[in-house]
Write an enzyme that holds these catalytic residues in place. Structure first.
Site, PDB file in Angstrom:
ATOM      1  N   GLU A 159      -4.725  -3.584  -6.976  1.00  0.00           N
ATOM      2  CA  GLU A 159      -4.605  -1.845  -7.268  1.00  0.00           C
ATOM      3  C   GLU A 159      -5.123  -0.839  -6.202  1.00  0.00           C
ATOM      4  O   GLU A 159      -5.371  -0.349  -6.192  1.00  0.00           O
ATOM      5  CB  GLU A 159      -5.666  -1.929  -8.570  1.00  0.00           C
ATOM      6  CG  GLU A 159      -4.770  -2.852  -9.925  1.00  0.00           C
ATOM      7  CD  GLU A 159      -4.656  -2.382 -11.252  1.00  0.00           C
ATOM      8  OE1 GLU A 159      -5.574  -1.222 -11.534  1.00  0.00           O
ATOM      9  OE2 GLU A 159      -4.851  -3.020 -11.819  1.00  0.00           O
TER      10      GLU A 159
ATOM     11  N   SER B  30       0.562  -1.177   0.058  1.00  0.00           N
ATOM     12  CA  SER B  30       0.575   0.427   0.378  1.00  0.00           C
ATOM     13  C   SER B  30       1.490   1.076   0.208  1.00  0.00           C
ATOM     14  O   SER B  30       0.317   2.151   0.002  1.00  0.00           O
ATOM     15  CB  SER B  30      -0.344   0.158   1.418  1.00  0.00           C
ATOM     16  OG  SER B  30      -1.840  -1.216   1.136  1.00  0.00           O
TER      17      SER B  30
HETATM   18  N1  CAA Z   1      -2.389  11.087 -10.160  1.00  0.00           N
HETATM   19  C1  CAA Z   1      -1.410  11.860  -9.524  1.00  0.00           C
HETATM   20  N2  CAA Z   1      -0.189  12.354  -9.145  1.00  0.00           N
HETATM   21  C2  CAA Z   1      -0.430  11.889  -7.954  1.00  0.00           C
HETATM   22  C3  CAA Z   1      -1.759  11.248  -8.017  1.00  0.00           C
HETATM   23  C4  CAA Z   1      -2.704  11.113  -9.207  1.00  0.00           C
HETATM   24  N3  CAA Z   1      -3.947   9.965  -9.073  1.00  0.00           N
HETATM   25  N4  CAA Z   1      -2.108  11.062  -6.388  1.00  0.00           N
HETATM   26  C5  CAA Z   1      -0.536  11.449  -5.567  1.00  0.00           C
HETATM   27  N5  CAA Z   1       0.199  12.426  -6.943  1.00  0.00           N
HETATM   28  C6  CAA Z   1       0.831  12.465  -6.510  1.00  0.00           C
HETATM   29  C7  CAA Z   1       0.365  13.983  -5.302  1.00  0.00           C
HETATM   30  O1  CAA Z   1       0.039  15.077  -5.561  1.00  0.00           O
HETATM   31  C8  CAA Z   1       2.140  14.317  -4.526  1.00  0.00           C
HETATM   32  O2  CAA Z   1       2.661  14.982  -5.907  1.00  0.00           O
HETATM   33  P1  CAA Z   1       3.454  16.128  -4.864  1.00  0.00           P
HETATM   34  O3  CAA Z   1       5.194  15.139  -3.850  1.00  0.00           O
HETATM   35  O4  CAA Z   1       4.074  17.048  -5.529  1.00  0.00           O
HETATM   36  O5  CAA Z   1       2.445  17.163  -3.695  1.00  0.00           O
HETATM   37  C9  CAA Z   1       2.445  12.637  -4.599  1.00  0.00           C
HETATM   38  O6  CAA Z   1       1.755  12.076  -5.892  1.00  0.00           O
HETATM   39  C10 CAA Z   1       2.678  11.762  -3.768  1.00  0.00           C
HETATM   40  O7  CAA Z   1       1.138  11.924  -2.892  1.00  0.00           O
HETATM   41  P2  CAA Z   1       0.987  11.122  -1.659  1.00  0.00           P
HETATM   42  O8  CAA Z   1       1.046  12.546  -0.634  1.00  0.00           O
HETATM   43  O9  CAA Z   1      -0.845  11.410  -1.597  1.00  0.00           O
HETATM   44  O10 CAA Z   1       1.171  10.159  -1.624  1.00  0.00           O
HETATM   45  P3  CAA Z   1       1.436   8.728  -0.134  1.00  0.00           P
HETATM   46  O11 CAA Z   1       2.481   7.997  -0.690  1.00  0.00           O
HETATM   47  O12 CAA Z   1       0.430   9.445   0.819  1.00  0.00           O
HETATM   48  O13 CAA Z   1       0.080   7.890  -0.923  1.00  0.00           O
HETATM   49  C11 CAA Z   1      -1.536   6.443  -1.682  1.00  0.00           C
HETATM   50  C12 CAA Z   1      -0.876   7.758  -1.170  1.00  0.00           C
HETATM   51  C13 CAA Z   1      -2.965   6.874  -2.055  1.00  0.00           C
HETATM   52  C14 CAA Z   1      -1.436   6.226  -0.703  1.00  0.00           C
HETATM   53  C15 CAA Z   1      -0.816   5.567  -2.821  1.00  0.00           C
HETATM   54  O14 CAA Z   1       0.211   5.466  -2.319  1.00  0.00           O
HETATM   55  C16 CAA Z   1      -1.357   4.288  -3.267  1.00  0.00           C
HETATM   56  O15 CAA Z   1      -2.538   4.667  -4.310  1.00  0.00           O
HETATM   57  N6  CAA Z   1      -1.009   3.653  -2.557  1.00  0.00           N
HETATM   58  C17 CAA Z   1      -1.496   1.837  -3.113  1.00  0.00           C
HETATM   59  C18 CAA Z   1      -0.335   1.530  -4.136  1.00  0.00           C
HETATM   60  C19 CAA Z   1      -1.497   0.312  -5.168  1.00  0.00           C
HETATM   61  O16 CAA Z   1      -2.816   0.594  -5.619  1.00  0.00           O
HETATM   62  N7  CAA Z   1      -0.694  -0.369  -5.676  1.00  0.00           N
HETATM   63  C20 CAA Z   1      -0.996  -1.562  -6.579  1.00  0.00           C
HETATM   64  C21 CAA Z   1       0.083  -2.076  -7.411  1.00  0.00           C
HETATM   65  S1  CAA Z   1      -0.525  -2.717  -9.157  1.00  0.00           S
HETATM   66  C22 CAA Z   1      -1.499  -4.211  -8.147  1.00  0.00           C
HETATM   67  O17 CAA Z   1      -2.637  -4.606  -7.841  1.00  0.00           O
HETATM   68  C23 CAA Z   1      -1.032  -5.225  -9.290  1.00  0.00           C
HETATM   69  C24 CAA Z   1      -1.404  -5.823 -10.469  1.00  0.00           C
HETATM   70  O18 CAA Z   1      -0.621  -5.677 -11.661  1.00  0.00           O
HETATM   71  C25 CAA Z   1      -2.915  -6.097 -10.449  1.00  0.00           C
END
Ligand code: CAA
Length: 379
Positions: free
Chosen positions: A362, A131
């Site tokens: 995801e 995550s």
């Molecule tokens: N689009 C563009 N930029 C984004 C964004 C988005 N959706 N979300 C965040 N950002 C940017 C922010 O604007 C921020 O930019 P700045 O540093 O310039 O301000 C930067 O990214 C960091 O954002 P956060 O502070 O929100 O980041 P965070 O560390 O707090 O994390 C989170 C947020 C939502 C928890 C994120 O880490 C997340 O989505 N985690 C889950 C990951 C995931 O989905 N993993 C699955 C992997 S794929 C899979 O499942 C396998 C498969 O093949 C099916």
């Protein structure tokens, strides 16, 4: 939002339904049982234009847009959710190259991916970074004109069959999410190998593997965007990916409804069919209502994406609601089957297992709630 489908959207939906009914559904239980990845089916889906549905035709895609993509994916997942996730990740892998790639990268990598000639994969997750991808340890160090990548990625969909991987790795120590970069990595590159092939609870017709990078050499020109763009590239790809998983969940939910409804119409107890009992009617009513709500949330997110409006929050809402609903729906549908639902070789037993991962991959439901809350509070 206009709720009517265009003629083209309706045609693609029918084409996907027809294909899934003939080429997927009759074989899905066998693929599940024997853990078969049906590569020939993916080839046929490529020829139908299902692997790059949000990519322009000039780059090999079918350019049908996100709504049509969702409709097609629902039909495929209705027949087999494993093929559904393969299709979803194939489309997801196109997105970063289309949005952030150079013209040379688009020509070399996007055209074969979007046309479905080659399958793509997306490598973000690591043993210690699920995550929280910003804590990842896979490193990429620039030496002369190439990057050397070291680390292990896990839970990689399409791992065994993809020749092209989008890999997120750390280029700056201590930089948190700003220290991550994205690369296009080919499986033939020295130092690249596939590790454990996972034996999963569900989605058994899809491939899930480790990816091992051991001094893996990647040409400098395969950096996507700039150094430090990796986290944003991954999050952008996952925004679209979440519409895909919502659509996959919807397809499975509709399959659960049809299975439960048909069973309730023919199974007799106490002298009448189950469909005559109010307890069963209420379960079916709840299932149908959740499906309707999930459908509208999912199409709304896709609608915004097609309009090129922000859709991060809506994609998370759709993924959260559709996947959580699906798990309740699969539970209820299996309950209607009683003991028969607990026996192997039944579609409902497979659906119950396939459904479970949708609230996890995801982005877990908990992560979706973080995204929705932050977007709602604007924090
Ligand atoms: N689009 C563009 N930029 C984004 C964004 C988005 N959706 N979300 C965040 N950002 C940017 C922010 O604007 C921020 O930019 P700045 O540093 O310039 O301000 C930067 O990214 C960091 O954002 P956060 O502070 O929100 O980041 P965070 O560390 O707090 O994390 C989170 C947020 C939502 C928890 C994120 O880490 C997340 O989505 N985690 C889950 C990951 C995931 O989905 N993993 C699955 C992997 S794929 C899979 O499942 C396998 C498969 O093949 C099916």
């Amino acid at each position: 939002m206009d709720y009517s489908l265009s003629e083209e959207q309706h045609l693609v939906q029918l084409m996907a339904r027809d294909f899934a009914k003939k080429s997927i559904e009759p074989f899905a239980l066998d693929w599940d049982k024997k853990k078969i990845f049906p590569a020939h089916v993916l080839k046929e889906m490529a020829s139908l234009g299902f692997m790059g549905m949000m990519i322009p035709e000039s780059y090999g895609g079918s350019n049908t847009g996100a709504i049509t993509y969702s409709l097609a994916l629902q039909e495929i997942a209705y027949a087999d959710a494993g093929i559904g996730v393969t299709m979803s990740v194939a489309n997801l892998a196109c997105e970063p190259i289309y949005k952030f790639g150079t013209e040379a990268q688009r020509i070399k990598y996007l055209i074969p991916l979007a046309s479905g000639e080659k399958l793509g994969a997306f490598c973000l997750t690591e043993p210690g970074a699920g995550s929280d991808p910003s804590s990842m340890r896979t490193k990429a160090v620039l030496k002369d004109d190439r990057y050397i990548l070291n680390g292990t990625k896990i839970f990689i969909t399409n791992g065994e069959y993809a020749p092209i991987f989008i890999v997120i790795a750390r280029t700056m120590e201590g930089g948190g999410n700003r220290g991550l970069s994205a690369f296009i990595v080919e499986k033939d590159q020295p130092g690249f190998s596939i590790g454990t092939v996972e034996d999963k609870m569900g989605l058994r017709s899809s491939s899930t593997t480790e990816v091992i990078l051991d001094d893996c050499i990647v040409p400098q020109e395969n950096l996507l965007g700039k150094e430090g763009d990796g986290f944003k590239i991954a999050m952008t790809a996952l925004d679209s990916g979440r519409i895909g998983i919502a659509s996959q969940s919807l397809g499975m939910a509709r399959a659960c409804l049809d299975e439960a409804k048909n069973y309730a119409l023919q199974r007799k107890q106490f002298g009448k069919t189950l469909s005559n009992f109010q307890a069963i009617q209420w379960m079916i009513a709840d299932i149908a209502t959740h499906i309707n709500a999930a459908y509208h949330l999912t199409l709304h997110a896709a609608f915004l994406k097609d309009l090129k409006e922000p859709f991060t929050k809506e994609a998370s809402m759709a993924k959260l609601f559709a996947s959580e609903s699906l798990n309740q729906i699969a539970y209820k549908a299996l309950q209607i089957f009683g003991g028969y639902g607990y026996i192997k070789d039944s579609k409902i037993e497979k659906l119950y297992r396939d459904a479970r991962v949708t609230t996890i991959y995801e982005g877990t439901s908990e992560v979706q709630r973080i995204v929705i809350a932050r977007e709602t509070f604007l924090i």
